[in-house]
Design a protein around this motif. Structure first.
Motif, PDB file in Angstrom:
ATOM      1  N   ASN A 296       0.820  -1.210   0.000  1.00  0.00           N
ATOM      2  CA  ASN A 296       0.000   0.000   0.000  1.00  0.00           C
ATOM      3  C   ASN A 296       0.855   1.262   0.000  1.00  0.00           C
ATOM      4  OD1 ASN A 296      -2.866  -0.697  -0.072  1.00  0.00           O
ATOM      5  ND2 ASN A 296      -2.459  -1.801   1.833  1.00  0.00           N
ATOM      6  N   TYR A 297       1.984   1.237   0.717  1.00  0.00           N
ATOM      7  CA  TYR A 297       2.906   2.382   0.677  1.00  0.00           C
ATOM      8  C   TYR A 297       3.415   2.597  -0.749  1.00  0.00           C
ATOM      9  CZ  TYR A 297       3.250   2.270   5.829  1.00  0.00           C
ATOM     10  OH  TYR A 297       2.982   2.305   7.171  1.00  0.00           O
ATOM     11  N   LEU A 298       3.796   1.504  -1.405  1.00  0.00           N
ATOM     12  CA  LEU A 298       4.329   1.613  -2.762  1.00  0.00           C
ATOM     13  C   LEU A 298       3.285   2.157  -3.732  1.00  0.00           C
ATOM     14  CD1 LEU A 298       6.353  -1.716  -3.028  1.00  0.00           C
ATOM     15  CD2 LEU A 298       7.261   0.585  -2.719  1.00  0.00           C
ATOM     16  N   LEU A 299       2.049   1.671  -3.619  1.00  0.00           N
ATOM     17  CA  LEU A 299       0.989   2.158  -4.509  1.00  0.00           C
ATOM     18  C   LEU A 299       0.719   3.636  -4.270  1.00  0.00           C
ATOM     19  CD1 LEU A 299      -1.531  -0.835  -4.453  1.00  0.00           C
ATOM     20  CD2 LEU A 299       0.124  -0.212  -6.229  1.00  0.00           C
ATOM     21  N   GLN A 300       0.740   4.059  -3.009  1.00  0.00           N
ATOM     22  CA  GLN A 300       0.536   5.471  -2.711  1.00  0.00           C
ATOM     23  C   GLN A 300       1.646   6.322  -3.319  1.00  0.00           C
ATOM     24  OE1 GLN A 300      -2.249   6.532  -1.358  1.00  0.00           O
ATOM     25  NE2 GLN A 300      -1.589   8.639  -1.723  1.00  0.00           N
ATOM     26  N   THR A 301       2.869   5.826  -3.261  1.00  0.00           N
ATOM     27  CA  THR A 301       4.000   6.534  -3.878  1.00  0.00           C
ATOM     28  C   THR A 301       3.814   6.637  -5.381  1.00  0.00           C
ATOM     29  OG1 THR A 301       5.583   5.930  -2.155  1.00  0.00           O
ATOM     30  CG2 THR A 301       6.484   6.407  -4.332  1.00  0.00           C
ATOM     31  N   LEU A 302       3.432   5.533  -6.018  1.00  0.00           N
ATOM     32  CA  LEU A 302       3.254   5.533  -7.469  1.00  0.00           C
ATOM     33  C   LEU A 302       2.175   6.518  -7.909  1.00  0.00           C
ATOM     34  CD1 LEU A 302       3.493   1.715  -8.270  1.00  0.00           C
ATOM     35  CD2 LEU A 302       5.155   3.484  -8.832  1.00  0.00           C
ATOM     36  N   LEU A 303       1.113   6.630  -7.131  1.00  0.00           N
ATOM     37  CA  LEU A 303       0.008   7.528  -7.495  1.00  0.00           C
ATOM     38  C   LEU A 303       0.381   8.994  -7.379  1.00  0.00           C
ATOM     39  CD1 LEU A 303      -2.953   5.598  -5.822  1.00  0.00           C
ATOM     40  CD2 LEU A 303      -2.559   5.894  -8.272  1.00  0.00           C
ATOM     41  N   GLN A 304       1.498   9.294  -6.747  1.00  0.00           N
ATOM     42  CA  GLN A 304       1.930  10.682  -6.585  1.00  0.00           C
ATOM     43  C   GLN A 304       2.992  11.097  -7.594  1.00  0.00           C
ATOM     44  OE1 GLN A 304       3.217  10.762  -2.498  1.00  0.00           O
ATOM     45  NE2 GLN A 304       1.145  10.768  -1.679  1.00  0.00           N
TER      46      GLN A 304
END
Length: 254
Positions: free
Chosen positions: A227-235
């Motif tokens: 979930n941390y990685l996906l949040q990073t990718l979305l930014q």
């Protein structure tokens, strides 16, 4: 708005690929993506026979085997994933740190050609070939991402401890491939983002021998890391292509 300021929009995530879906982080990424984007078509690729034990596998989630050492297999899987449309997100969650007789080197005395070649194959050559075949399938009509799991220890400028020769070098080499691919891809697909990702220290078979040295609160459950990685990718935006980012969104120095 300039295309280089546009982030990956959740609503545009229609076709997603996770490569290495049988590993701890790969499995967690699949679960997180199914939860976050229930309407997206998601492909999971792995070389193993056993895949997810999802209680209810969505109709839009499919799995297939891939042979990382057979480029024809990689090309076939890329074409399969793109059959329903261009790819919006591709995450490569493969790699090794230790395996059998392969362990991180503490000194030059521990180096061997066989161990170095094994780590280069898994951590650099395989992701490079995956990039070769999956990046051309990225969406050109909206922001899309190709991301490969890298590691903070692949940073040359951040290396203060030494050791782990083959693993560090293989991840540094991967980071250079990501940089090159980011530059080249921008000439043909200005909305694409090509990045490396450091997932943090995740509670998995890869990290188990080294968990005693992990600071309190810094050993992540696979799903938390995903979930941390996906949040990073979305930014991220296309002007950040070719770089490497940690799980918390911080850029990692080359």
């Amino acid at each position: 708005m300039n295309v280089f300021e546009v982030t990956l929009q959740p609503a545009s995530l229609k076709n997603i690929v996770i490569i290495g879906c049988s590993g701890a982080i790969g499995k967690a990424l699949v679960e997180a993506l199914i939860s976050r984007f229930p309407d997206a078509s998601i492909y999971g690729f792995s070389r193993t026979a056993s895949f997810h034990s999802l209680e209810k596998k969505p109709d839009k989630y499919q799995e297939a085997r891939i042979d990382y050492e057979d480029e024809a297999s990689i090309a076939k899987c890329a074409a399969l994933a793109a059959e329903t449309g261009p790819l919006d997100l591709v995450i490569v969650a493969t790699g090794i740190l230790h395996q059998g007789e392969i362990t991180p080197e503490k000194s030059l005395r521990d180096l061997s050609a066989e161990k170095m070649m094994a780590l280069y194959q898994a951590n650099c050559i395989t992701p490079s070939l995956l990039a070769k075949h999956f990046i051309p399938e990225l969406n050109k009509g909206s922001t899309s991402v190709f991301a490969a799991l890298s590691a903070r220890v692949g940073s040359i400028s951040d290396n203060a401890l030494g050791g782990w020769y083959a693993y560090r070098a293989s991840k540094s080499a991967l980071n250079m491939v990501i940089k090159n691919a980011g530059i080249e891809t921008a000439r043909r697909n200005k909305s694409a983002i090509i990045v490396g990702l450091h997932p943090g220290t995740v509670d998995s078979d890869l990290s188990k021998p080294f968990q005693a040295n992990v600071p309190a609160g810094k050993l992540f459950r696979p799903l938390d890391s995903a979930n941390y990685l996906l949040q990073t990718l979305l930014q991220l935006t296309p002007n950040q292509t070719g770089k490497c980012f940690a799980w918390d969104g911080q850029e990692i120095a080359p």
